[in-house]
Write a protein that holds these residues in place. Structure first.
Motif, PDB file in Angstrom:
ATOM      1  N   ASN A 166      46.185  16.547  44.284  1.00 29.23           N
ATOM      2  CA  ASN A 166      45.704  16.878  42.939  1.00 29.23           C
ATOM      3  C   ASN A 166      46.341  18.163  42.421  1.00 29.23           C
ATOM      4  N   MET A 167      47.402  18.614  43.059  1.00 26.68           N
ATOM      5  CA  MET A 167      48.055  19.869  42.695  1.00 26.68           C
ATOM      6  C   MET A 167      49.445  19.632  42.118  1.00 26.68           C
ATOM      7  N   GLN A 168      49.874  20.582  41.279  1.00 21.29           N
ATOM      8  CA  GLN A 168      51.255  20.705  40.854  1.00 21.29           C
ATOM      9  C   GLN A 168      51.613  22.185  40.902  1.00 21.29           C
ATOM     10  N   PRO A 169      52.865  22.534  41.252  1.00 20.69           N
ATOM     11  CA  PRO A 169      53.252  23.945  41.306  1.00 20.69           C
ATOM     12  C   PRO A 169      53.303  24.568  39.923  1.00 20.69           C
ATOM     13  N   GLN A 170      52.590  25.682  39.761  1.00 20.34           N
ATOM     14  CA  GLN A 170      52.549  26.372  38.476  1.00 20.34           C
ATOM     15  C   GLN A 170      52.722  27.873  38.681  1.00 20.34           C
ATOM     16  N   ARG A 171      53.479  28.488  37.791  1.00 21.96           N
ATOM     17  CA  ARG A 171      53.557  29.946  37.777  1.00 21.96           C
ATOM     18  C   ARG A 171      52.176  30.499  37.456  1.00 21.96           C
ATOM     19  N   ASN A 172      51.794  31.592  38.107  1.00 26.87           N
ATOM     20  CA  ASN A 172      50.446  32.110  37.929  1.00 26.87           C
ATOM     21  C   ASN A 172      50.162  32.496  36.485  1.00 26.87           C
ATOM     22  N   VAL A 173      51.131  33.089  35.806  1.00 29.14           N
ATOM     23  CA  VAL A 173      50.907  33.521  34.428  1.00 29.14           C
ATOM     24  C   VAL A 173      50.649  32.316  33.524  1.00 29.14           C
ATOM     25  N   PHE A 174      51.192  31.168  33.882  1.00 33.15           N
ATOM     26  CA  PHE A 174      50.946  29.928  33.147  1.00 33.15           C
ATOM     27  C   PHE A 174      49.610  29.320  33.555  1.00 33.15           C
ATOM     28  N   ASN A 175      49.392  29.221  34.860  1.00 32.80           N
ATOM     29  CA  ASN A 175      48.177  28.615  35.399  1.00 32.80           C
ATOM     30  C   ASN A 175      46.925  29.361  34.949  1.00 32.80           C
ATOM     31  N   ALA A 176      46.975  30.690  35.009  1.00 30.28           N
ATOM     32  CA  ALA A 176      45.817  31.517  34.668  1.00 30.28           C
ATOM     33  C   ALA A 176      45.810  31.930  33.197  1.00 30.28           C
ATOM     34  N   GLY A 177      46.792  31.455  32.443  1.00 26.88           N
ATOM     35  CA  GLY A 177      46.905  31.833  31.039  1.00 26.88           C
ATOM     36  C   GLY A 177      46.728  30.658  30.098  1.00 26.88           C
ATOM     37  N   LEU A 178      47.832  30.158  29.558  1.00 25.94           N
ATOM     38  CA  LEU A 178      47.776  29.109  28.547  1.00 25.94           C
ATOM     39  C   LEU A 178      47.159  27.816  29.085  1.00 25.94           C
ATOM     40  N   TRP A 179      47.514  27.450  30.310  1.00 30.55           N
ATOM     41  CA  TRP A 179      46.961  26.225  30.904  1.00 30.55           C
ATOM     42  C   TRP A 179      45.448  26.330  31.062  1.00 30.55           C
ATOM     43  N   LEU A 180      44.986  27.474  31.535  1.00 29.80           N
ATOM     44  CA  LEU A 180      43.542  27.691  31.685  1.00 29.80           C
ATOM     45  C   LEU A 180      42.842  27.641  30.329  1.00 29.80           C
ATOM     46  N   LYS A 181      43.488  28.192  29.303  1.00 30.76           N
ATOM     47  CA  LYS A 181      42.912  28.162  27.960  1.00 30.76           C
ATOM     48  C   LYS A 181      42.719  26.721  27.499  1.00 30.76           C
ATOM     49  N   MET A 182      43.684  25.867  27.787  1.00 30.78           N
ATOM     50  CA  MET A 182      43.573  24.452  27.429  1.00 30.78           C
ATOM     51  C   MET A 182      42.490  23.774  28.257  1.00 30.78           C
ATOM     52  N   GLU A 183      42.431  24.090  29.539  1.00 33.08           N
ATOM     53  CA  GLU A 183      41.409  23.501  30.399  1.00 33.08           C
ATOM     54  C   GLU A 183      40.008  23.895  29.958  1.00 33.08           C
ATOM     55  N   ASN A 184      39.861  25.124  29.503  1.00 31.64           N
ATOM     56  CA  ASN A 184      38.545  25.571  29.037  1.00 31.64           C
ATOM     57  C   ASN A 184      38.123  24.846  27.759  1.00 31.64           C
ATOM     58  N   LEU A 185      39.083  24.527  26.912  1.00 27.55           N
ATOM     59  CA  LEU A 185      38.764  23.739  25.724  1.00 27.55           C
ATOM     60  C   LEU A 185      38.184  22.389  26.127  1.00 27.55           C
ATOM     61  N   VAL A 186      38.843  21.736  27.079  1.00 22.26           N
ATOM     62  CA  VAL A 186      38.411  20.406  27.492  1.00 22.26           C
ATOM     63  C   VAL A 186      37.096  20.470  28.261  1.00 22.26           C
ATOM     64  N   GLY A 187      37.040  21.350  29.272  1.00 19.62           N
ATOM     65  CA  GLY A 187      35.905  21.356  30.190  1.00 19.62           C
ATOM     66  C   GLY A 187      34.691  22.135  29.724  1.00 19.62           C
ATOM     67  N   LYS A 188      34.866  22.985  28.716  1.00 19.40           N
ATOM     68  CA  LYS A 188      33.747  23.799  28.235  1.00 19.40           C
ATOM     69  C   LYS A 188      33.454  23.531  26.755  1.00 19.40           C
ATOM     70  N   THR A 189      34.414  23.829  25.886  1.00 26.16           N
ATOM     71  CA  THR A 189      34.177  23.721  24.444  1.00 26.16           C
ATOM     72  C   THR A 189      33.856  22.291  24.016  1.00 26.16           C
ATOM     73  N   TRP A 190      34.659  21.330  24.489  1.00 23.15           N
ATOM     74  CA  TRP A 190      34.477  19.944  24.072  1.00 23.15           C
ATOM     75  C   TRP A 190      33.513  19.167  24.960  1.00 23.15           C
ATOM     76  N   ASN A 191      33.256  19.685  26.135  1.00 25.66           N
ATOM     77  CA  ASN A 191      32.391  18.962  27.069  1.00 25.66           C
ATOM     78  C   ASN A 191      30.928  19.323  26.844  1.00 25.66           C
ATOM     79  N   THR A 192      30.427  18.943  25.672  1.00 21.34           N
ATOM     80  CA  THR A 192      29.037  19.208  25.311  1.00 21.34           C
ATOM     81  C   THR A 192      28.420  17.941  24.732  1.00 21.34           C
ATOM     82  N   LYS A 193      27.105  17.824  24.835  1.00 23.27           N
ATOM     83  CA  LYS A 193      26.407  16.645  24.340  1.00 23.27           C
ATOM     84  C   LYS A 193      26.595  16.468  22.836  1.00 23.27           C
ATOM     85  N   SER A 194      26.709  17.568  22.119  1.00 23.26           N
ATOM     86  CA  SER A 194      26.855  17.482  20.668  1.00 23.26           C
ATOM     87  C   SER A 194      28.246  17.022  20.250  1.00 23.26           C
TER      88      SER A 194
END
Length: 301
Positions: A166-194
């Motif tokens: 379930n892994m892919q090699p990612q530079r830390n600045v990418f993994n902990a930066g822009l990629w994480l920002k996108m993941e938070n949109l999916v898993g937090k902002t959009w992942n709501t009952k409303s």
């Protein structure tokens, strides 16, 4: 990579979504029971070799002798996530999964084991994997594709997200930066009952085209030049979808406007060569994948 292929439309109500009836959960996938009460046309659906292949989060399987579909599940929650493994390249092509009310309640903390933080996938034969962890000492993160955060509903589910498959090699600045920002949109902002009844997600890094590969590490591990997300949202108004296409840079782009990385699913399919959400009936798939309505995802310039 930024794209101008974004259609900012301000249509109202049901016009913002692909229409669907009361039996939407019966179109052959996701969390449905698969009791289809309507006649649908779907020329590009996955073969019904296994019922999981017809789930809505599943892209079209590449097939062939070099590719293996791995289904991870638990007794409590059923399917956790599914991935496609390239046995020759010893890397995954994508992971797909759902987010809904049943699997989005936090019950456990993030898995940690100092002796075996990234276990080998027990469902992939040893001949198709590296003898040892190919990430260590390379300068690249173990980049989750199905995120640990999205699977805190059970210990077993969370542990499975740490499989090397379930892994892919990612530079830390990418993994902990822009990629994480996108993941938070999916898993937090959009992942709501409303916002959603169910989110259907498929993510990965590019491994198929030479121009989409950043390089190959001494360990033999392929480094994708681009990463992508395909997200399908179902709610009471119908279906909507969008994609993310982002270059894997060793630069901090966490302050970029996410909308600059949005593409339609049709465009994402052209870029990746992967047919996403192929199990949707053709009429719904065509309408949902053709156009992006960023304002319905709370994305604005």
């Amino acid at each position: 990579m930024k794209t101008a292929k974004i259609l900012l439309l301000t249509l109202f109500g049901a016009l913002m979504f692909a229409a669907c009836g009361d039996d939407d959960d019966d179109i052959g996938g996701g969390n449905s029971g698969g009791n289809n009460n309507r006649t649908v046309k779907n020329v590009n659906a996955n073969p019904a070799i296994k019922p999981e292949y017809l789930r809505l989060e599943m892209p079209h399987i590449k097939g062939g002798d070099n590719n293996l579909v791995v289904i991870h599940s638990t007794s409590e929650f059923g399917v956790n996530y599914i991935l496609e493994w390239d046995c020759q390249k010893k890397t995954q092509r994508w992971s797909c999964y759902t987010l809904d009310n049943s699997n989005s309640i936090k019950k456990v903390d993030r898995y940690y084991d100092k002796d075996n933080q990234y276990p080998k996938d027990p469902d992939i034969p040893k001949a198709y994997t590296f003898a040892s962890d190919p990430y260590w000492g390379t300068g690249y993160d173990h980049g989750h594709i199905c995120p640990s955060y999205d699977r805190l509903n059970s210990r077993d589910c969370n542990i499975q997200t740490f499989y090397l498959s379930n892994m892919q090699p990612q530079r830390n600045v990418f993994n902990a930066g822009l990629w994480l920002k996108m993941e938070n949109l999916v898993g937090k902002t959009w992942n709501t009952k409303s916002f959603r009844d169910t989110l259907y997600v498929c993510k990965g890094g590019t491994i198929d085209k030479a121009e989409h590969i950043l390089g190959t590490l001494k360990t033999g591990l392929i480094v994708p030049r681009y990463f992508f997300m395909a997200i399908l949202c179902k709610n009471t108004q119908g279906y909507k979808a969008l994609g993310f296409w982002v270059e894997h840079l060793n630069e901090d782009h966490s302050n970029d406007n996410i909308i600059d990385y949005v593409v339609s699913i049709d465009e994402l399919e052209r870029l990746t060569g992967i047919d996403f959400f192929c199990n949707l009936p053709d009429d719904l798939e065509e309408a949902t994948e053709r156009i992006v309505y960023p304002n319905t995802w709370s994305l604005r310039n």
